[in-house]
Write a protein that holds these residues in place. Structure first.
Motif, PDB file in Angstrom:
ATOM      1  N   LEU A  77       0.822  -1.206   0.000  1.00  0.00           N
ATOM      2  CA  LEU A  77       0.000   0.000   0.000  1.00  0.00           C
ATOM      3  C   LEU A  77       0.856   1.256   0.000  1.00  0.00           C
ATOM      4  O   LEU A  77       0.505   2.258  -0.644  1.00  0.00           O
ATOM      5  N   GLU A  78       1.968   1.227   0.703  1.00  0.00           N
ATOM      6  CA  GLU A  78       2.848   2.406   0.739  1.00  0.00           C
ATOM      7  C   GLU A  78       3.467   2.669  -0.625  1.00  0.00           C
ATOM      8  O   GLU A  78       3.666   3.831  -1.009  1.00  0.00           O
ATOM      9  N   ILE A  79       3.760   1.605  -1.372  1.00  0.00           N
ATOM     10  CA  ILE A  79       4.270   1.773  -2.739  1.00  0.00           C
ATOM     11  C   ILE A  79       3.191   2.421  -3.607  1.00  0.00           C
ATOM     12  O   ILE A  79       3.458   3.364  -4.370  1.00  0.00           O
ATOM     13  N   GLU A  80       1.954   1.914  -3.477  1.00  0.00           N
ATOM     14  CA  GLU A  80       0.848   2.478  -4.253  1.00  0.00           C
ATOM     15  C   GLU A  80       0.557   3.913  -3.825  1.00  0.00           C
ATOM     16  O   GLU A  80       0.220   4.761  -4.657  1.00  0.00           O
ATOM     17  N   LEU A  81       0.700   4.195  -2.542  1.00  0.00           N
ATOM     18  CA  LEU A  81       0.474   5.555  -2.042  1.00  0.00           C
ATOM     19  C   LEU A  81       1.459   6.533  -2.681  1.00  0.00           C
ATOM     20  O   LEU A  81       1.072   7.649  -3.069  1.00  0.00           O
ATOM     21  N   ALA A  82       2.703   6.117  -2.803  1.00  0.00           N
ATOM     22  CA  ALA A  82       3.710   6.981  -3.431  1.00  0.00           C
ATOM     23  C   ALA A  82       3.360   7.237  -4.895  1.00  0.00           C
ATOM     24  O   ALA A  82       3.488   8.366  -5.392  1.00  0.00           O
ATOM     25  N   GLN A  84       0.325   7.185  -6.282  1.00  0.00           N
ATOM     26  CA  GLN A  84      -0.844   8.050  -6.364  1.00  0.00           C
ATOM     27  C   GLN A  84      -0.508   9.481  -5.949  1.00  0.00           C
ATOM     28  O   GLN A  84      -1.101  10.435  -6.473  1.00  0.00           O
ATOM     29  N   THR A  85       0.433   9.632  -5.045  1.00  0.00           N
ATOM     30  CA  THR A  85       0.866  10.971  -4.640  1.00  0.00           C
ATOM     31  C   THR A  85       1.544  11.681  -5.812  1.00  0.00           C
ATOM     32  O   THR A  85       1.320  12.878  -6.055  1.00  0.00           O
ATOM     33  N   GLU A  86       2.364  10.937  -6.554  1.00  0.00           N
ATOM     34  CA  GLU A  86       3.001  11.505  -7.751  1.00  0.00           C
ATOM     35  C   GLU A  86       1.947  11.845  -8.804  1.00  0.00           C
ATOM     36  O   GLU A  86       2.026  12.885  -9.474  1.00  0.00           O
ATOM     37  N   ARG A  87       0.984  10.977  -8.945  1.00  0.00           N
ATOM     38  CA  ARG A  87      -0.099  11.195  -9.910  1.00  0.00           C
ATOM     39  C   ARG A  87      -0.882  12.456  -9.561  1.00  0.00           C
ATOM     40  O   ARG A  87      -1.224  13.257 -10.448  1.00  0.00           O
ATOM     41  N   LEU A  88      -1.158  12.630  -8.277  1.00  0.00           N
ATOM     42  CA  LEU A  88      -1.891  13.813  -7.835  1.00  0.00           C
ATOM     43  C   LEU A  88      -1.077  15.077  -8.077  1.00  0.00           C
ATOM     44  O   LEU A  88      -1.614  16.094  -8.554  1.00  0.00           O
ATOM     45  N   ILE A 109      -9.505  11.306  -8.969  1.00  0.00           N
ATOM     46  CA  ILE A 109      -9.286   9.861  -8.791  1.00  0.00           C
ATOM     47  C   ILE A 109      -8.105   9.594  -7.857  1.00  0.00           C
ATOM     48  O   ILE A 109      -8.203   8.796  -6.925  1.00  0.00           O
ATOM     49  N   SER A 110      -6.997  10.258  -8.108  1.00  0.00           N
ATOM     50  CA  SER A 110      -5.814  10.031  -7.272  1.00  0.00           C
ATOM     51  C   SER A 110      -6.054  10.486  -5.842  1.00  0.00           C
ATOM     52  O   SER A 110      -5.618   9.829  -4.891  1.00  0.00           O
ATOM     53  N   GLY A 111      -6.773  11.587  -5.673  1.00  0.00           N
ATOM     54  CA  GLY A 111      -7.084  12.060  -4.325  1.00  0.00           C
ATOM     55  C   GLY A 111      -7.927  11.063  -3.556  1.00  0.00           C
ATOM     56  O   GLY A 111      -7.677  10.801  -2.372  1.00  0.00           O
ATOM     57  N   ILE A 114      -5.806   8.013  -2.630  1.00  0.00           N
ATOM     58  CA  ILE A 114      -4.890   8.321  -1.524  1.00  0.00           C
ATOM     59  C   ILE A 114      -5.611   8.204  -0.190  1.00  0.00           C
ATOM     60  O   ILE A 114      -5.095   7.616   0.766  1.00  0.00           O
ATOM     61  N   GLU A 115      -6.821   8.734  -0.116  1.00  0.00           N
ATOM     62  CA  GLU A 115      -7.590   8.655   1.127  1.00  0.00           C
ATOM     63  C   GLU A 115      -7.932   7.204   1.471  1.00  0.00           C
ATOM     64  O   GLU A 115      -7.860   6.798   2.636  1.00  0.00           O
ATOM     65  N   GLN A 116      -8.309   6.415   0.456  1.00  0.00           N
ATOM     66  CA  GLN A 116      -8.634   5.006   0.684  1.00  0.00           C
ATOM     67  C   GLN A 116      -7.417   4.241   1.198  1.00  0.00           C
ATOM     68  O   GLN A 116      -7.521   3.432   2.132  1.00  0.00           O
ATOM     69  N   ILE A 117      -6.276   4.484   0.584  1.00  0.00           N
ATOM     70  CA  ILE A 117      -5.053   3.787   0.986  1.00  0.00           C
ATOM     71  C   ILE A 117      -4.656   4.168   2.411  1.00  0.00           C
ATOM     72  O   ILE A 117      -4.299   3.305   3.222  1.00  0.00           O
TER      73      ILE A 117
END
Length: 310
Positions: A77-82, A84-88, A109-111, A114-117
């Motif tokens: 999840l932390e990898i995916e969070l990073a 999505q943060t870049e995407r945002l 979508i990215s926001g 990020i909240e879900q993760i």
């Protein structure tokens, strides 16, 4: 149909209240990372937490497996969070220079992701129990009370029954088999009804209803405040080719709706049996199915208060 319920997931409560034995071997197999298992089983978080309490050496191996699943999931999840943060950040940069619908959609979508993760990571790291942790949904593994060798036993089973002898693709072909209608018990469920009965303990159940063209999730709670004893059928499925692991799974039996449930817009209600019928329900005589129907007819009728689910 009962698509979700808030269940009793603490295995120790079954021991205290019913004098049941917990099948720790099956619970261990549920989380065991063998046979190249790459996906953790779907379980109510409350079930996980019941095995993560410190001080119980008898479930230490199970707790270790759950912690390993938690740690791996947090890392992923932390990898995916990073990402999505870049995407945002990229979307916000585009919006700052040249606003477009695509960039706005990417920001939204990215926001949301990020909240879900972040919520999921927080759930995996906290030790305190919240009400939503006890929700079961189709596909989740839950504690089910059964009778085995004259003893009450708690086993983990998937909420969506795959009857023995049916092909595995029935899970997708018949996705509604997490419920068993009373009217079909001697038809589709004839190899389970009168043979393999179980109980799930729950405090409330949830249904989707349509009102004025809008869909609403309603939460139904017995006004008495008592836990419900939900009558279930279960099955032990084995792969005739020996390629897939064995599966224990169950379906909740539904009946005609209680008046207040019908008035709220739903056409079925789970069967909430009386405590005095537990032994007879869990030890059925297949030659006397009328005795089982009599248990249904003598079920509890608490008034099910409802509200829109949070």
């Amino acid at each position: 149909m009962c698509y979700s319920a808030q269940i009793e997931a603490d295995y120790k409560k079954f021991v205290r209240e019913f004098g049941a034995v917990v099948d720790l071997e099956l619970f261990a197999q549920l989380w065991l990372r063998d046979n190249n298992k790459t996906r953790r089983p779907k379980t109510p978080r409350a079930l996980d937490l019941s095995f993560l309490r410190p001080g119980d050496s008898s479930v230490a191996a199970i707790a270790a497996e759950i912690r390993e699943w938690d740690n791996d999931e947090v890392a992923q999840l932390e990898i995916e969070l990073a990402k999505q943060t870049e995407r945002l950040a990229a979307a916000e940069q585009k919006l700052a220079t040249k606003p477009t619908k695509t960039a706005a959609n990417e920001q939204r979508i990215s926001g949301n992701k990020i909240e879900q993760i972040k919520r999921r990571i927080a759930d995996l790291k906290r030790a305190n129990l919240e009400a939503r942790d006890s929700r079961m949904f189709p596909g989740y593994y839950c504690p089910v009370l059964v009778s085995e060798g004259g003893k009450l036993v708690v086993k983990p089973m998937r909420y969506q029954c795959r009857p023995a002898g049916k092909p595995a693709f029935y899970d997708e072909k018949y996705p509604g088999t997490y419920n068993a209608r009373r009217s079909s018990l001697e038809d589709y469920w004839k190899k389970q009804f009168g043979y393999t009965h179980g109980l799930v303990v729950a405090s409330r159940f949830y249904e989707w209803v349509t009102v004025d063209g809008e869909n609403w999730e309603l939460e139904f709670v017995p006004r008495t405040g008592e836990d419900m004893l939900i009558a279930c059928l279960w099955s032990h499925w084995t792969d005739p080719k020996g390629k897939e692991p064995d599966l224990l799974s169950f379906a909740a039996i539904t009946d005609e709706p209680e008046p207040e449930v019908a008035a709220a817009g739903h056409d079925r209600t789970i069967i909430n049996i009386k405590p005095e019928h537990i032994e007879a329900w869990l030890n059925p005589n297949p030659a006397d199915l009328q005795a089982q129907y009599a248990i249904f007819d003598d079920k509890r009728h608490p008034y099910y208060e409802h509200k829109i689910a949070a």
